[in-house]
Scaffold this active site. Structure first.
Site, PDB file in Angstrom:
ATOM      1  N   ASP A  53       1.748   6.986 -30.413  1.00 14.14           N
ATOM      2  CA  ASP A  53       2.298   7.613 -29.296  1.00 14.14           C
ATOM      3  C   ASP A  53       1.491   7.473 -27.946  1.00 14.14           C
ATOM      4  O   ASP A  53       2.087   7.013 -26.773  1.00 14.14           O
ATOM      5  CB  ASP A  53       2.641   9.027 -29.373  1.00 14.14           C
ATOM      6  N   GLU A 125       6.880   5.135 -33.430  1.00 12.53           N
ATOM      7  CA  GLU A 125       5.417   5.288 -33.144  1.00 12.53           C
ATOM      8  C   GLU A 125       4.304   5.026 -34.194  1.00 12.53           C
ATOM      9  O   GLU A 125       3.343   4.472 -33.893  1.00 12.53           O
ATOM     10  CB  GLU A 125       5.518   6.482 -32.544  1.00 12.53           C
TER      11      GLU A 125
END
EC number: 3.1.26.3
Length: 229
Positions: A53, A125
């Protein structure tokens, strides 16, 4: 499992030095809730998701900053929020069929479960996190940027209304939604006027209009005007 990982490497266009990183990126927490004994030599993908992320946000922010030198901060923030949204990341993951490679519990392992947007976004992610650890930032950048190039055109042509723009900015910065509420309703039935307010980070902004929807847009516009300053 070896062939499963090799097949995904081909789809990603990346050969991992440490294939266990890719394996970990595919390990959903539900699997360990169902089979806790696996924790002795495996781990779920949440730490990689956390890392991915941050890498994704950095690469996306840098790319937008370099690609659009004359665009204002508010627009760049809106674009970034859309690019890294759960919906956007799920779409990227779907192009790679990431859902079919995930290791899930029996309860999650359904065709519908493998296509959940949250699952797909988290997988995407986590894979970015694995690429970053295995091969560094430039490899992660090379993986991410083609998705940005592919999706930015749609964002540029889309005219976002104030409520959508505000929502994307607030979600990106504060991980929460703006809160709207009706303050006042006045005037005769044929000429009604509504006053709506929106709260953003403790600040209240108001707007008026002939309908609740119009007043909500006006309130969002007032908030954006303050944020853009």
């Amino acid at each position: 499992m070896v062939e499963r990982l090799a097949e995904l490497e081909r789809a990603l266009g990346i050969t991992f030095r440490d294939r266990k990183l890719l394996q970990t990126a595919l390990m959903h927490r539900s699997l360990f809730n169902e089979q806790p004994h696996l924790l002795s030599n495996l781990s779920d993908n949440e730490r990689l998701e956390f890392l991915g992320d941050s890498v994704l946000h950095f690469v996306t922010t840098t790319w937008l900053f370099q690609q659009f030198p004359h665009q204002n901060e508010s627009t760049l923030t809106s674009w970034r929020a859309a690019l890294v949204s759960t919906k956007g990341l799920a779409e990227c993951a779907a192009t790679l069929n990431l859902g079919q490679y995930a290791f899930l519990s029996r309860g999650e392992d359904t065709p519908k479960g493998r296509q959940r947007s949250k699952l797909l976004a988290d997988l995407f992610e986590a894979v970015i996190g694995a690429i970053y650890l295995d091969q560094g930032l430039e490899a992660a950048r090379a993986f991410i940027e083609p998705f940005l190039h592919e999706r930015i055109g749609t964002l540029q042509t889309a005219v976002l209304d104030p409520t959508t723009r505000l929502q994307e900015i607030v979600q990106s910065r504060h991980k929460q939604l703006p809160k709207y509420y009706l303050i006042d309703e006045r005037g005769p039935d044929h000429q009604r006027e509504y006053v709506m307010a929106v709260t953003v980070e403790g600040h209240e902004y108001t707007g008026t209009g002939p309908s609740k929807k119009a007043a909500k847009k006006a309130a969002a516009q007032a908030a954006l005007a303050d944020i853009d300053r």
